[in-house]
Design a protein around this motif. Structure first.
Motif, mmCIF file in Angstrom:
data_model
loop_
_atom_site.group_PDB
_atom_site.id
_atom_site.type_symbol
_atom_site.label_atom_id
_atom_site.label_comp_id
_atom_site.label_asym_id
_atom_site.label_seq_id
_atom_site.Cartn_x
_atom_site.Cartn_y
_atom_site.Cartn_z
ATOM 1 N N ASP A 3 93.038 6.311 97.287
ATOM 2 C CA ASP A 3 94.083 5.000 97.544
ATOM 3 C C ASP A 3 94.586 4.860 96.179
ATOM 4 O O ASP A 3 95.826 4.836 96.352
ATOM 5 N N LEU A 4 93.734 4.582 94.852
ATOM 6 C CA LEU A 4 95.125 4.605 93.537
ATOM 7 C C LEU A 4 95.458 5.765 93.052
ATOM 8 O O LEU A 4 96.992 5.388 92.601
ATOM 9 N N GLY A 5 95.381 6.936 93.630
ATOM 10 C CA GLY A 5 95.581 7.629 92.866
ATOM 11 C C GLY A 5 97.432 7.838 93.557
ATOM 12 O O GLY A 5 98.176 8.278 93.129
ATOM 13 N N ARG A 6 97.349 7.785 95.031
ATOM 14 C CA ARG A 6 97.674 7.907 95.859
ATOM 15 C C ARG A 6 98.568 6.375 96.131
ATOM 16 O O ARG A 6 100.573 6.843 95.482
ATOM 17 N N GLN A 7 98.578 5.637 95.210
ATOM 18 C CA GLN A 7 99.640 4.263 94.793
ATOM 19 C C GLN A 7 100.428 4.700 93.878
ATOM 20 O O GLN A 7 101.499 4.197 93.632
ATOM 21 N N LEU A 8 99.803 5.186 92.662
ATOM 22 C CA LEU A 8 100.506 5.358 91.513
ATOM 23 C C LEU A 8 101.529 6.676 91.387
ATOM 24 O O LEU A 8 102.618 6.498 91.042
ATOM 25 N N ARG A 9 101.059 7.600 92.958
ATOM 26 C CA ARG A 9 102.476 8.602 92.491
ATOM 27 C C ARG A 9 103.825 7.484 93.674
ATOM 28 O O ARG A 9 104.313 8.062 93.376
ATOM 29 N N GLU A 10 103.064 7.600 94.678
ATOM 30 C CA GLU A 10 103.865 6.520 95.118
ATOM 31 C C GLU A 10 105.212 5.708 94.697
ATOM 32 O O GLU A 10 106.330 5.855 94.745
ATOM 33 N N ALA A 11 104.744 5.023 93.402
ATOM 34 C CA ALA A 11 104.712 3.965 93.094
ATOM 35 C C ALA A 11 106.092 4.409 92.019
ATOM 36 O O ALA A 11 107.159 4.699 91.749
ATOM 37 N N ARG A 12 105.157 5.591 91.360
ATOM 38 C CA ARG A 12 106.110 6.695 90.579
ATOM 39 C C ARG A 12 107.819 7.345 91.047
ATOM 40 O O ARG A 12 108.849 7.015 90.735
ATOM 41 N N THR A 13 107.297 8.224 92.123
ATOM 42 C CA THR A 13 108.322 8.421 93.161
ATOM 43 C C THR A 13 109.418 7.229 93.607
ATOM 44 O O THR A 13 110.087 7.938 93.423
ATOM 45 N N GLU A 14 109.382 6.235 94.215
ATOM 46 C CA GLU A 14 110.335 5.601 94.608
ATOM 47 C C GLU A 14 110.876 5.145 93.298
ATOM 48 O O GLU A 14 112.207 4.672 93.549
ATOM 49 N N ALA A 15 110.335 5.276 92.514
ATOM 50 C CA ALA A 15 111.340 4.513 91.186
ATOM 51 C C ALA A 15 112.078 5.670 90.885
ATOM 52 O O ALA A 15 112.977 5.874 89.123
ATOM 53 N N GLY A 16 111.360 6.931 91.414
ATOM 54 C CA GLY A 16 112.566 8.541 90.379
ATOM 55 C C GLY A 16 112.140 8.367 89.241
ATOM 56 O O GLY A 16 112.911 8.780 88.737
ATOM 57 N N VAL A 17 111.115 8.209 89.131
ATOM 58 C CA VAL A 17 110.050 9.035 87.504
ATOM 59 C C VAL A 17 109.616 9.608 87.524
ATOM 60 O O VAL A 17 108.614 9.767 88.521
ATOM 61 N N THR A 18 109.738 11.000 86.661
ATOM 62 C CA THR A 18 109.006 11.948 86.770
ATOM 63 C C THR A 18 107.371 11.930 86.002
ATOM 64 O O THR A 18 107.542 10.887 85.031
#
Length: 357
Positions: A3-18
């Motif tokens: 869950d934590l890895g998924r949250q980090l990925r979602e937050a990053r992609t939603e913010a448009g950060v690579t």
């Protein structure tokens, strides 16, 4: 993917950060961060902090990341209970949160770290939903420092101290920014752990403000312990003298019991460990006597600190066998639930000193 890895990925992609962008701003490779997001590597607090810094433009992202970092150590049932209790009772005022955090500072002095950690983690999960004012960031920063002090090892603690520093900076409160860094510095330096990090925190605190404060006092005492750990006795004594001058201006009332306070008995405890480390018997014995004379009777864990300091001084003076036996008796006399990571690290320092005698 956890869950934590998924949250980090979602937050990053939603913010448009690579991933490459976050890697460039941290000490981690893009490959490592990709493994964290996929659940193949642990999302440690310092990794979460790297994401929080990179995605710092949106408050909701910061709140969700802080929540994710806090969830791990606490049972899901307790988090659900705490969240619903908070929702039913309302958000609570900034003053109420400040008092709750202050109470944790008092509790830290008297109850076991494991019990305190569970209570504090539950409140941090609730608190992170309300980080929308400087005062709430200030309360969170102080709470995160206390939380770091309940963890099992210095590396984990540093991750929380780093998050606390970021929260303190969001508060725009200079006093909180100095205190968080100074408190983290003396926590690590007193333990003899991660001395370069302790020095960095101390230097940051001292560089932020030259005003006398408890944060500056902690930072100066941390510097003294760092110098002692490096074998620079003259610099350690000079830093102690500078800290004493600040202490004379900002000392906490002797009856105050709080991790945020530095009354006479606690200053004597800091100095007792310093001079035991330096092997300076005269000032060490005086500080130990002062600590025992001024310390409130309820603080039995801190009485054990002084006993371990005496053991360290014995070992430094050449009686390694006697010092180690003294330390182990003091450790065994303290109930297990009252022990702390800090005491364990001091005991190991006595063991190292005994081996070299």
């Amino acid at each position: 993917m956890n869950d934590l890895g998924r949250q980090l990925r979602e937050a990053r992609t939603e913010a448009g950060v690579t991933l490459a962008s976050i890697a460039a701003r941290s000490c981690y490779s893009a490959a490592h961060l990709s493994n964290v997001e996929a659940g193949r590597r642990t999302a440690t607090p310092d990794v979460v902090l790297a994401y929080a810094r990179a995605l710092g433009g949106a408050d909701v992202k910061r709140r969700s990341l802080l929540a994710a970092a806090t969830v791990g150590p606490v049972a899901a049932g307790e988090l659900i209970r705490a969240g619903f209790a908070a929702a039913l009772s309302g958000r609570g005022s900034e003053d109420q949160w400040a008092e709750r955090v202050a109470r944790y500072g008092r509790d830290y002095m008297e109850i076991g770290a494991d019990a305190l950690q569970q209570q504090l983690a539950g409140d941090l999960v609730v608190m992170q939903q309300h980080l929308d004012t400087p005062a709430m960031w200030a309360a969170a920063a102080r709470a995160l420092v206390t939380y770091g002090k309940t963890t099992k090892n210095p590396t984990e603690a540093i991750g929380w101290y780093d998050i606390a520093r970021t929260a303190a900076d969001r508060s725009d409160d200079l006093g909180v920014r100095v205190w968080v860094r100074g408190r983290a510095a003396i926590a690590l330096a007193y333990e003899g752990a991660a001395l370069p990090v302790a020095k960095r925190y101390a230097d940051e605190a001292i560089g932020l403000s030259d005003r006398s404060s408890l944060g500056r006092l902690n930072a100066l005492m941390a510097r003294a312990h760092v110098f002692a750990g490096r074998g620079d006795d003259d610099a350690a004594v000079a830093a102690d003298e500078a800290a004493l001058r600040v202490f004379e201006k900002v000392a906490s009332p002797d009856g105050e019991i709080s991790d945020a306070a530095v009354p006479s008995w606690r200053m004597a405890t800091f100095r007792s460990m310093l001079y035991a480390r330096l092997g300076m018997v005269g000032p060490g014995e005086q500080a130990q006597s002062d600590a025992d004379r001024w310390r409130p009777p309820s603080l039995t864990r801190f009485a054990t600190h002084i006993e371990l300091h005496r053991a360290l001084m014995m070992a430094k003076a050449g009686d390694g066998t006697g010092g180690l036996a003294y330390a182990r008796r003091a450790w065994a006399a303290l109930p297990a639930e009252r022990r702390s990571q800090t005491l364990g690290l001091v005991l190991r320092e006595v063991e190292r000193a005994a081996r070299h005698r």
